[in-house]
Motif scaffolding. Structure first.
Motif, PDB file in Angstrom:
ATOM      1  N   ALA A   1       0.778  -1.131  -0.023  1.00 58.75           N
ATOM      2  CA  ALA A   1      -0.029   0.111  -0.085  1.00 58.75           C
ATOM      3  C   ALA A   1       0.782   1.534  -0.170  1.00 58.75           C
ATOM      4  O   ALA A   1       0.531   2.137  -0.775  1.00 58.75           O
ATOM      5  CB  ALA A   1      -0.991   0.158   1.172  1.00 58.75           C
ATOM      6  N   LEU A   2       1.776   1.308   0.829  1.00 54.52           N
ATOM      7  CA  LEU A   2       2.845   2.428   0.622  1.00 54.52           C
ATOM      8  C   LEU A   2       3.614   2.558  -0.477  1.00 54.52           C
ATOM      9  O   LEU A   2       3.845   3.809  -0.984  1.00 54.52           O
ATOM     10  CB  LEU A   2       3.669   2.415   2.030  1.00 54.52           C
ATOM     11  N   GLN A   3       3.984   1.386  -1.074  1.00 56.76           N
ATOM     12  CA  GLN A   3       4.639   1.590  -2.365  1.00 56.76           C
ATOM     13  C   GLN A   3       3.629   2.001  -3.601  1.00 56.76           C
ATOM     14  O   GLN A   3       3.957   2.860  -4.226  1.00 56.76           O
ATOM     15  CB  GLN A   3       5.228   0.111  -2.691  1.00 56.76           C
ATOM     16  N   MET A   4       2.243   1.724  -3.368  1.00 58.07           N
ATOM     17  CA  MET A   4       1.350   2.183  -4.311  1.00 58.07           C
ATOM     18  C   MET A   4       1.125   3.778  -4.307  1.00 58.07           C
ATOM     19  O   MET A   4       1.025   4.307  -5.020  1.00 58.07           O
ATOM     20  CB  MET A   4       0.146   1.385  -4.151  1.00 58.07           C
ATOM     21  N   ALA A   5       1.331   4.134  -2.971  1.00 57.51           N
ATOM     22  CA  ALA A   5       1.276   5.433  -2.701  1.00 57.51           C
ATOM     23  C   ALA A   5       2.279   6.239  -3.298  1.00 57.51           C
ATOM     24  O   ALA A   5       2.093   7.308  -3.991  1.00 57.51           O
ATOM     25  CB  ALA A   5       0.998   5.928  -1.118  1.00 57.51           C
ATOM     26  N   GLY A   6       3.487   5.792  -3.125  1.00 56.69           N
ATOM     27  CA  GLY A   6       4.559   6.553  -3.653  1.00 56.69           C
ATOM     28  C   GLY A   6       4.605   6.542  -5.074  1.00 56.69           C
ATOM     29  O   GLY A   6       5.105   7.694  -6.047  1.00 56.69           O
ATOM     30  N   ALA A   7       4.277   5.427  -5.760  1.00 52.95           N
ATOM     31  CA  ALA A   7       4.367   5.379  -7.379  1.00 52.95           C
ATOM     32  C   ALA A   7       3.254   6.072  -7.739  1.00 52.95           C
ATOM     33  O   ALA A   7       3.476   6.662  -8.824  1.00 52.95           O
ATOM     34  CB  ALA A   7       3.995   3.934  -7.678  1.00 52.95           C
ATOM     35  N   THR A   8       1.978   6.424  -7.096  1.00 54.96           N
ATOM     36  CA  THR A   8       0.824   7.138  -7.829  1.00 54.96           C
ATOM     37  C   THR A   8       1.472   8.673  -7.627  1.00 54.96           C
ATOM     38  O   THR A   8       1.215   9.451  -8.574  1.00 54.96           O
ATOM     39  CB  THR A   8      -0.361   7.001  -6.572  1.00 54.96           C
ATOM     40  N   PHE A   9       1.996   8.888  -6.442  1.00 58.72           N
ATOM     41  CA  PHE A   9       2.418  10.473  -6.346  1.00 58.72           C
ATOM     42  C   PHE A   9       3.571  10.674  -7.447  1.00 58.72           C
ATOM     43  O   PHE A   9       3.518  11.873  -7.831  1.00 58.72           O
ATOM     44  CB  PHE A   9       3.145  10.477  -4.715  1.00 58.72           C
ATOM     45  N   MET A  10       4.496   9.868  -7.887  1.00 56.44           N
ATOM     46  CA  MET A  10       5.525  10.070  -8.875  1.00 56.44           C
ATOM     47  C   MET A  10       4.704  10.042 -10.372  1.00 56.44           C
ATOM     48  O   MET A  10       5.155  10.775 -10.978  1.00 56.44           O
ATOM     49  CB  MET A  10       6.420   8.744  -8.663  1.00 56.44           C
ATOM     50  N   VAL A  11       3.854   9.291 -10.493  1.00 55.08           N
ATOM     51  CA  VAL A  11       3.389   9.001 -11.930  1.00 55.08           C
ATOM     52  C   VAL A  11       2.333   9.557 -12.228  1.00 55.08           C
ATOM     53  O   VAL A  11       2.211  10.435 -13.476  1.00 55.08           O
ATOM     54  CB  VAL A  11       2.815   7.501 -12.124  1.00 55.08           C
ATOM     55  N   VAL A  12       1.414  10.141 -11.547  1.00 49.98           N
ATOM     56  CA  VAL A  12       0.086  10.762 -11.721  1.00 49.98           C
ATOM     57  C   VAL A  12       0.259  12.178 -12.391  1.00 49.98           C
ATOM     58  O   VAL A  12      -0.215  12.481 -13.248  1.00 49.98           O
ATOM     59  CB  VAL A  12      -0.791  11.055 -10.392  1.00 49.98           C
ATOM     60  N   PRO A  13       1.338  12.915 -11.758  1.00 52.31           N
ATOM     61  CA  PRO A  13       1.513  14.335 -12.350  1.00 52.31           C
ATOM     62  C   PRO A  13       2.135  14.298 -13.638  1.00 52.31           C
ATOM     63  O   PRO A  13       1.628  15.053 -14.683  1.00 52.31           O
ATOM     64  CB  PRO A  13       2.667  14.802 -11.310  1.00 52.31           C
ATOM     65  N   VAL A  14       2.710  13.397 -14.188  1.00 50.50           N
ATOM     66  CA  VAL A  14       3.518  13.072 -15.234  1.00 50.50           C
ATOM     67  C   VAL A  14       2.444  12.644 -16.416  1.00 50.50           C
ATOM     68  O   VAL A  14       2.239  13.123 -17.398  1.00 50.50           O
ATOM     69  CB  VAL A  14       4.569  12.018 -15.457  1.00 50.50           C
ATOM     70  N   MET A  15       1.588  11.757 -15.937  1.00 50.80           N
ATOM     71  CA  MET A  15       0.327  11.370 -16.946  1.00 50.80           C
ATOM     72  C   MET A  15      -0.335  12.581 -17.058  1.00 50.80           C
ATOM     73  O   MET A  15      -1.059  12.449 -18.097  1.00 50.80           O
ATOM     74  CB  MET A  15      -0.401  10.234 -16.133  1.00 50.80           C
ATOM     75  N   ALA A  16      -0.807  13.200 -16.013  1.00 52.61           N
ATOM     76  CA  ALA A  16      -1.805  14.387 -16.157  1.00 52.61           C
ATOM     77  C   ALA A  16      -1.307  15.318 -17.422  1.00 52.61           C
ATOM     78  O   ALA A  16      -1.923  16.019 -18.153  1.00 52.61           O
ATOM     79  CB  ALA A  16      -1.991  15.165 -14.808  1.00 52.61           C
ATOM     80  N   ILE A  17       0.105  15.689 -17.153  1.00 50.63           N
ATOM     81  CA  ILE A  17       0.716  16.809 -17.971  1.00 50.63           C
ATOM     82  C   ILE A  17       0.614  16.138 -19.403  1.00 50.63           C
ATOM     83  O   ILE A  17       0.418  16.782 -20.404  1.00 50.63           O
ATOM     84  CB  ILE A  17       2.081  17.033 -17.628  1.00 50.63           C
ATOM     85  N   PHE A  18       1.063  14.904 -19.671  1.00 47.53           N
ATOM     86  CA  PHE A  18       1.187  14.172 -20.891  1.00 47.53           C
ATOM     87  C   PHE A  18      -0.320  13.984 -21.501  1.00 47.53           C
ATOM     88  O   PHE A  18      -0.178  14.419 -22.718  1.00 47.53           O
ATOM     89  CB  PHE A  18       1.619  12.614 -20.762  1.00 47.53           C
ATOM     90  N   ILE A  19      -1.431  13.787 -20.696  1.00 47.23           N
ATOM     91  CA  ILE A  19      -2.534  13.751 -21.302  1.00 47.23           C
ATOM     92  C   ILE A  19      -3.149  15.064 -21.744  1.00 47.23           C
ATOM     93  O   ILE A  19      -3.719  15.321 -22.999  1.00 47.23           O
ATOM     94  CB  ILE A  19      -3.660  13.006 -20.438  1.00 47.23           C
ATOM     95  N   TYR A  20      -2.696  15.983 -20.933  1.00 46.52           N
ATOM     96  CA  TYR A  20      -3.272  17.542 -21.397  1.00 46.52           C
ATOM     97  C   TYR A  20      -2.644  17.949 -22.345  1.00 46.52           C
ATOM     98  O   TYR A  20      -3.033  18.885 -23.087  1.00 46.52           O
ATOM     99  CB  TYR A  20      -3.228  18.443 -20.058  1.00 46.52           C
TER     100      TYR A  20
END
Length: 285
Positions: free
Chosen positions: A251-270
């Motif tokens: 669960a902690l690893q998923m939180a760290g990966a999410t915090f790392m990946v989501v901003p890049v994915m959001a910028i790439f999609i936009y």
């Protein structure tokens, strides 16, 4: 009779084309959803308790939302420090864009001795893997006492051959007559660059800013090599430490990966249209 046959054949071709588009669109949509499921599960699992992440069969939607995983990252894993360092690297990368734009403008619009040879040399550096130059760059920075400093982390990334190449290719299309008019009126070269060239180059600047953000946000190997102090680590390095220290806490690893990946994915999609245009420009001009 012939016109009727041709009309029928055309209608049949249009119907077949529409059916092909519908089938292709459906398959691509299904494939996209399948590929997105792991990312969605990762993001939702970051809000789950550890026991729910390990639950069999797995759940997609959390039974109980919790922010404890993210709180632990910032309170116990220094992710706030890693975030600050990553943002500093990103901001310095944006400053480097100005230097790359000036270099590209110089190669595009100024004639000086050795210009073409120097530009070929810049392009040649694109063929050298970054791993090859890391040791020489490290030795140079070490001789300047810049190892284990933030300046040593950001300095090698201020200028990039690929960025200079794209700026040069784009700015070479700017009409020279547009630049001669303000020169005749007495405008300085810096003013021409700031008030005429840069506004015209907004599209390529936007594209390079996106790529600079993605590169700075994902910076891992160089900060890990140049920095010995954990206070200089980036988010990518922190995520690697998280995996090593808390390999059993998914669960902690998923939180760290999410915090790392989501901003890049959001910028790439936009900004995906600009990113695609970037590679179009590099391939055509």
């Amino acid at each position: 009779m012939n016109s009727t046959t041709a009309s029928s054949a055309k209608v049949g071709s249009n119907v077949t084309h529409k059916w092909f588009q519908w089938i292709a669109g459906t398959l691509l949509t299904i494939g996209g959803i399948i590929f997105m499921v792991p990312f969605i599960w990762m993001a939702l699992s970051s809000f789950k308790l550890e026991k729910e992440v390990l639950q069999i069969p797995p759940t997609l939607w959390p039974n109980e939302f919790t922010l404890d995983n993210f709180k632990y990252l910032f309170n116990n894993m220094n992710f706030g420090v890693y975030l600050k360092n990553t943002l500093i690297i990103v901001l310095c990368s944006f400053c480097g864009l100005f230097l790359n734009a000036m270099a590209g403008y110089g190669f595009a619009k100024y004639r000086f001795k050795g210009r073409d040879s120097l530009f070929i040399l810049v392009l040649a550096t694109m063929m050298i893997p970054g791993q090859v130059t890391m040791i020489p760059v490290y030795l140079i920075l070490n001789s300047m006492d810049l190892t284990n400093t933030m300046l040593g982390i950001v300095l090698p990334g201020l200028a990039g051959a690929f960025s200079i190449f794209l700026f040069r290719q784009f700015m070479s299309t700017i009409p020279s007559e547009l630049l001669e008019a303000p020169r005749i009126d007495g405008a300085s070269e810096l003013r021409i660059f700031l008030q005429i060239v840069l506004p015209i180059s907004k599209s390529i600047i936007a594209v390079q800013a996106i790529l600079a953000f993605i590169g700075g946000w994902n910076s891992f190997l160089w900060p890990l090599i140049i920095a010995n102090d954990e206070s200089l680590y980036t988010l990518s390095v922190g995520l690697s430490l998280l995996k090593g220290q808390y390999g059993g806490n998914y669960a902690l690893q998923m939180a760290g990966a999410t915090f790392m990946v989501v901003p890049v994915m959001a910028i790439f999609i936009y900004f995906q249209k600009h990113i695609i245009d970037n590679f179009t420009i590099s391939g055509i001009k």
